[in-house]
Design a protein around this motif. Structure first.
Motif, PDB file in Angstrom:
ATOM      1  N   ALA A 271      -1.844  -1.811  47.523  1.00 14.92           N
ATOM      2  CA  ALA A 271      -0.963  -0.721  47.097  1.00 14.92           C
ATOM      3  C   ALA A 271      -0.082  -1.262  45.967  1.00 14.92           C
ATOM      4  N   PRO A 272       0.451  -0.380  45.120  1.00 12.74           N
ATOM      5  CA  PRO A 272       1.248  -0.871  43.983  1.00 12.74           C
ATOM      6  C   PRO A 272       2.469  -1.663  44.431  1.00 12.74           C
ATOM      7  N   GLU A 273       2.630  -2.827  43.844  1.00  5.28           N
ATOM      8  CA  GLU A 273       3.648  -3.784  44.254  1.00  5.28           C
ATOM      9  C   GLU A 273       5.047  -3.189  44.254  1.00  5.28           C
ATOM     10  N   ASN A 274       5.826  -3.630  45.229  1.00  8.76           N
ATOM     11  CA  ASN A 274       7.243  -3.281  45.326  1.00  8.76           C
ATOM     12  C   ASN A 274       7.510  -1.786  45.468  1.00  8.76           C
TER      13      ASN A 274
ATOM     14  N   ASP B 204       4.882   4.112  33.705  1.00  5.79           N
ATOM     15  CA  ASP B 204       4.482   4.853  32.499  1.00  5.79           C
ATOM     16  C   ASP B 204       5.645   5.013  31.531  1.00  5.79           C
ATOM     17  N   VAL B 205       6.542   4.029  31.501  1.00  7.49           N
ATOM     18  CA  VAL B 205       7.747   4.130  30.684  1.00  7.49           C
ATOM     19  C   VAL B 205       7.438   4.315  29.197  1.00  7.49           C
TER      20      VAL B 205
ATOM     21  N   TYR C 175      -2.450   6.446  43.907  1.00  4.83           N
ATOM     22  CA  TYR C 175      -1.017   6.232  44.067  1.00  4.83           C
ATOM     23  C   TYR C 175      -0.207   6.863  42.941  1.00  4.83           C
ATOM     24  N   ALA C 176      -0.777   7.782  42.223  1.00  4.28           N
ATOM     25  CA  ALA C 176      -0.048   8.472  41.164  1.00  4.28           C
ATOM     26  C   ALA C 176       1.205   9.125  41.735  1.00  4.28           C
TER      27      ALA C 176
ATOM     28  N   GLY D 168       2.814   4.074  40.223  1.00  2.00           N
ATOM     29  CA  GLY D 168       1.608   3.917  41.016  1.00  2.00           C
ATOM     30  C   GLY D 168       0.311   4.059  40.272  1.00  2.00           C
ATOM     31  N   SER D 169       0.290   4.874  39.207  1.00  2.80           N
ATOM     32  CA  SER D 169      -0.968   5.168  38.507  1.00  2.80           C
ATOM     33  C   SER D 169      -1.598   3.938  37.884  1.00  2.80           C
ATOM     34  N   TRP D 170      -0.786   2.978  37.441  1.00  3.50           N
ATOM     35  CA  TRP D 170      -1.339   1.752  36.839  1.00  3.50           C
ATOM     36  C   TRP D 170      -2.237   1.012  37.829  1.00  3.50           C
TER      37      TRP D 170
END
Length: 289
Positions: A45-48, A89-90, A123-124, A116-118
């Motif tokens: 899962a996306p970190e942190n 997505d900054v 996880y978007a 999350g999308s990365w």
């Protein structure tokens, strides 16, 4: 001078040669290293993110490591990098704000980002959590926190602020202090500051100090937490010879171990904890108590 002190002095004097001596005991704590989910279960899962906390809980992992940075308006957020580019997505939402440093964005701006999308389309929409949100989710799962203060030189006073948030969230009571909280940093000054401000908090120094320097770290750190490629059985034994500020042998939590062979090797070295992106892999590789 008692036996452990003699051993420590001998190790410090002999330097590298002393690292070849056999350990007087395999490990300062239990026979089986603690498994710590690095930035949550970040292989899955996306970190942190809260999703990474949830995944660690789903895998049955009690300990979770995270990273704390500070926003422009003084909010503590859970993010590894000091900029937002890699894991959000900054660039799309704020194209004119390079280099997208955390300290240059408000908490409200960061709360808009997709973290999350990365990692995966599944996880978007995952968000960068505040420290409060992260701890609330961990409390829900009855988990334990290894909190890293990141880049303290960028955020003057972050140690006191972190302790205030921990206190406000109920994480500085007797139960949490005894069994559920460790604060660590790559900055010795930051760890020393945490110890000075709240001596009851268990602390860890991230790095591999020389054996000769270990007595200095033992004055304010309960753990020496090195990368797994930098340790040996002798080094771990040397750390264990010293007594930390709470009257117990210094511990070693090593990072970042993600495969079974490396996990078994670290366990053979006598480490007390293994920090990993794949906590289920490491757990299943370790021998039972």
């Amino acid at each position: 001078m008692h036996a452990r002190a003699v051993a420590a002095t001998t190790t410090a004097l002999l330097g590298t040669a002393a690292l070849l001596l056999p350990a007087p005991h395999a490990r300062a704590g239990s026979d089986r290293p603690t498994v710590i989910a690095h930035r949550g279960a970040s292989a899955y899962a996306p970190e942190n993110t809260l999703a990474a906390v949830d995944k660690a809980a789903e895998l049955g992992i009690a300990w979770v490591e995270n990273d704390v940075q500070r926003t422009k308006d003084g909010e503590l957020v859970v993010l590894h990098d000091d900029n937002l580019k890699r894991t959000t997505d900054v660039e799309e939402l704020f194209p004119g704000r390079a280099p997208w440093k955390v300290k240059d964005f408000t908490a409200a701006e960061i709360a808009r980002l997709d973290a999350g999308s990365w990692f995966s389309p599944a996880y978007a929409g995952a968000r960068v959590p505040t420290l409060e949100q992260f701890m609330d989710r961990m409390e829900l799962h009855h988990q334990k926190l290894l909190l890293e203060i990141k880049n303290p030189d960028l955020y003057p006073g972050i140690e006191q602020q972190t302790l205030k948030v921990l206190a406000n969230e109920g994480w500085l009571d007797r139960s949490h202090l005894a069994r559920r909280l460790i604060v660590q940093s790559f900055s010795a000054d930051s760890v020393r500051t945490v110890h000075k401000l709240k001596p009851a908090v268990k602390t860890g120094f991230l790095g591999t100090p020389s054996v000769a320097d270990l007595p200095r770290y033992a004055a304010f750190a309960d753990q020496i937490n090195p990368s797994h490629g930098s340790i040996s059985m002798g080094y771990v034994a040397s750390v264990h010879y010293y007594t930390g500020p709470h009257g117990r042998p210094l511990e070693v939590f090593t990072w970042t171990v993600n495969d079974a062979d490396a996990a078994r090797l670290a366990a053979d070295y006598g480490v007390d904890g293994i920090i990993t992106n794949s906590p289920d892999v490491v757990r299943d590789a370790l021998p039972d108590d």
